[in-house]
Each structure stands twice: as structure tokens, then as C-alpha cells.
Scaffold this active site. Structure first.
Site, PDB file in Angstrom:
ATOM      1  N   GLY A  12     -20.813  56.949  60.523  1.00  0.00           N
ATOM      2  CA  GLY A  12     -21.373  57.587  61.722  1.00  0.00           C
ATOM      3  C   GLY A  12     -22.508  58.543  61.433  1.00  0.00           C
ATOM      4  O   GLY A  12     -22.750  59.470  62.207  1.00  0.00           O
ATOM      5  N   SER A  13     -23.250  58.298  60.350  1.00  0.00           N
ATOM      6  CA  SER A  13     -24.371  59.211  60.073  1.00  0.00           C
ATOM      7  C   SER A  13     -25.445  59.086  61.160  1.00  0.00           C
ATOM      8  O   SER A  13     -26.109  60.073  61.494  1.00  0.00           O
ATOM      9  CB  SER A  13     -24.953  58.971  58.679  1.00  0.00           C
ATOM     10  OG  SER A  13     -25.644  57.751  58.609  1.00  0.00           O
ATOM     11  N   ARG A  87     -19.282  44.735  65.443  1.00  0.00           N
ATOM     12  CA  ARG A  87     -18.723  43.648  66.256  1.00  0.00           C
ATOM     13  C   ARG A  87     -19.773  43.151  67.232  1.00  0.00           C
ATOM     14  O   ARG A  87     -20.581  43.945  67.717  1.00  0.00           O
ATOM     15  CB  ARG A  87     -17.561  44.154  67.118  1.00  0.00           C
ATOM     16  CG  ARG A  87     -16.384  44.479  66.339  1.00  0.00           C
ATOM     17  CD  ARG A  87     -15.190  44.883  67.157  1.00  0.00           C
ATOM     18  NE  ARG A  87     -14.146  45.083  66.202  1.00  0.00           N
ATOM     19  CZ  ARG A  87     -13.382  44.110  65.716  1.00  0.00           C
ATOM     20  NH1 ARG A  87     -13.501  42.886  66.194  1.00  0.00           N
ATOM     21  NH2 ARG A  87     -12.502  44.349  64.789  1.00  0.00           N
ATOM     22  N   LEU A  88     -19.714  41.846  67.521  1.00  0.00           N
ATOM     23  CA  LEU A  88     -20.606  41.295  68.540  1.00  0.00           C
ATOM     24  C   LEU A  88     -20.144  41.781  69.909  1.00  0.00           C
ATOM     25  O   LEU A  88     -18.946  41.801  70.190  1.00  0.00           O
ATOM     26  CB  LEU A  88     -20.554  39.769  68.511  1.00  0.00           C
ATOM     27  CG  LEU A  88     -21.561  39.034  67.645  1.00  0.00           C
ATOM     28  CD1 LEU A  88     -21.354  37.527  67.794  1.00  0.00           C
ATOM     29  CD2 LEU A  88     -22.985  39.407  67.998  1.00  0.00           C
ATOM     30  N   ILE A  89     -21.093  42.167  70.740  1.00  0.00           N
ATOM     31  CA  ILE A  89     -20.761  42.573  72.106  1.00  0.00           C
ATOM     32  C   ILE A  89     -20.538  41.298  72.935  1.00  0.00           C
ATOM     33  O   ILE A  89     -21.332  40.361  72.875  1.00  0.00           O
ATOM     34  CB  ILE A  89     -21.920  43.414  72.699  1.00  0.00           C
ATOM     35  CG1 ILE A  89     -22.155  44.683  71.865  1.00  0.00           C
ATOM     36  CG2 ILE A  89     -21.661  43.760  74.162  1.00  0.00           C
ATOM     37  CD1 ILE A  89     -21.046  45.704  71.897  1.00  0.00           C
ATOM     38  N   HIS A 105     -30.549  48.092  63.301  1.00  0.00           N
ATOM     39  CA  HIS A 105     -30.171  47.135  62.257  1.00  0.00           C
ATOM     40  C   HIS A 105     -31.005  47.413  60.999  1.00  0.00           C
ATOM     41  O   HIS A 105     -32.219  47.621  61.091  1.00  0.00           O
ATOM     42  CB  HIS A 105     -30.398  45.704  62.758  1.00  0.00           C
ATOM     43  CG  HIS A 105     -29.933  44.674  61.787  1.00  0.00           C
ATOM     44  ND1 HIS A 105     -28.597  44.333  61.631  1.00  0.00           N
ATOM     45  CD2 HIS A 105     -30.612  43.936  60.873  1.00  0.00           C
ATOM     46  CE1 HIS A 105     -28.489  43.423  60.681  1.00  0.00           C
ATOM     47  NE2 HIS A 105     -29.697  43.165  60.210  1.00  0.00           N
TER      48      HIS A 105
END
Ligand code: GAR
Length: 183
Positions: A12-13, A87-89, A105
Site C-alpha cells: 500500500g505504498s 484482481r480483475l474487476i 501498472h
């Protein structure tokens, strides 16, 4: 003020950089699929509400996304920011938040989509990689590109050194792009 939810699966940076940037928005919710992930600690420290779940406890993607959707509505969320959410939405969230989900990304898309983009770039022995912020669609890292930054690779670049360079750029770029989307 616009209400944002951040989705994360790991350290979570980027979530932290978004919190620290003090955007003209309220970070209303952290959604996380890994109960032990450090991003959950960061949320607690910043007093950001969390929705933490484990996909294996649900029958389907639709089942857990319906619960996420409920939490998003409860908190009045208007923009979803993916920050290391692995995860893919699915269609449930895509339809409810059409054009209102963004992702970061660690490559210059369309190169090296999916998992381990940094490892893929090193494997391909590219001289330049980078970071992409894009809208999310049903594909794997395929939505319209909003912003990109290039990063040169050294001869002796390692996963760790490239990760560090990428994070440095991400932490500067992502809050700026999100702020731009708030106008
Ligand atoms: C970031 O480098 C982000 O670009 C990447 O995960 C990392 C999360 O780091 N995302 C993806 O690979 C998505 N396909 P963080 O948890 O420290 O923000």
C-alpha cells in the site's frame, strides 16, 4: 469533496502516497482482499474505513463484488483507484462505476500487462520501461491510457532496484493524475 475508494492487495505504498498528497478528495474506503496486507494497517493508522475480504469465502466474483458495491454505496464513493489490487474487476463493479475506475501498472502498457510486469521487463531485457495510469475496462490492463512515465534501465538492473525506481515515480505521478480527475 469527491469521495474516493482505494483498492489494494499489498504494502500500500501508493495508497500512502495518495493519503499523504492531501488531495481535494476524501479517501472514504480501503478495499483489500488480503487480511494480512500492510495496506490495512496504513488505513487503520489514517482512520480510513476498510472493507477486507477473502475471495475464497465467496461463491463467485459477482458475490464478493456485490458486497464491495454495497460498501462503496454506503460510503458515497464516486471514484475507484486501484493501487496494487491484484484482481480483475468484474462486470458488477465495471457497470456500476463505468469510466470511474483507474489503475496504475508498473510498465509502459501495452507492454508487459498482468502479473510481475517488472520481472517481465527484465526478462525481455528492455532498456526502457515505466509506469502507466489507465482507465479500467474488462481486459487485463487494457483500458484507455491517461498518463505514462518512462524509466531507463541500467545494465545491472535488478528486480529490487527497478521496483524502487518505479515506486518513486508512481508515488509522484498517481496522486497528480487523481487530482486532475477530480476537476
Ligand atoms: C505497484 O507498483 C503497482 O504498480 C503494482 O503493484 C504495486 C503495488 O505497490 N500494480 C500492478 O502490478 C497491477 N497489475 P504498493 O502496494 O506498494 O502500492
Amino acid at each position: 469533496m469527491k469521495k474516493i475508494a482505494v483498492f489494494a492487495s499489498g504494502s500500500g505504498s501508493n495508497f500512502q502516497a495518495i493519503l499523504d498528497a492531501q488531495l481535494d478528495a476524501e479517501i472514504s474506503l480501503l478495499v483489500c482482499d488480503k487480511p494480512q496486507a500492510f495496506c490495512v494497517e496504513r488505513a487503520k493508522k489514517a482512520e480510513v474505513p476498510t472493507f477486507v475480504f477473502q475471495a475464497k469465502e465467496y461463491a463467485s466474483k459477482e458475490a464478493y463484488e456485490l458486497e464491495i458495491l454495497h460498501a462503496l454505496k454506503e460510503h458515497g464513493v464516486e471514484l475507484i483507484v486501484l493501487a496494487g489490487y491484484m484482481r480483475l474487476i468484474g462486470t458488477t463493479l465495471l457497470q456500476a462505476f463505468e469510466g470511474k475506475i483507474v489503475n496504475i501498472h508498473p510498465s509502459l502498457l501495452p507492454a508487459f500487462p498482468g502479473k510481475d510486469a517488472i520481472g517481465q521487463a527484465l526478462e525481455a531485457k528492455v532498456k526502457v520501461s515505466g509506469v502507466t495510469v489507465h482507465y479500467v475496462d474488462a481486459g487485463m490492463d487494457t483500458g484507455p491510457i491517461i498518463a505514462q512515465r518512462a524509466i531507463e534501465l541500467n545494465e545491472d538492473e535488478t528486480k529490487e532496484s527497478l521496483q524502487t525506481k518505479i515506486h518513486r515515480i508512481e508515488h509522484e505521478l498517481y496522486p497528480k493524475v487523481i487530482q486532475g480527475l477530480l476537476q
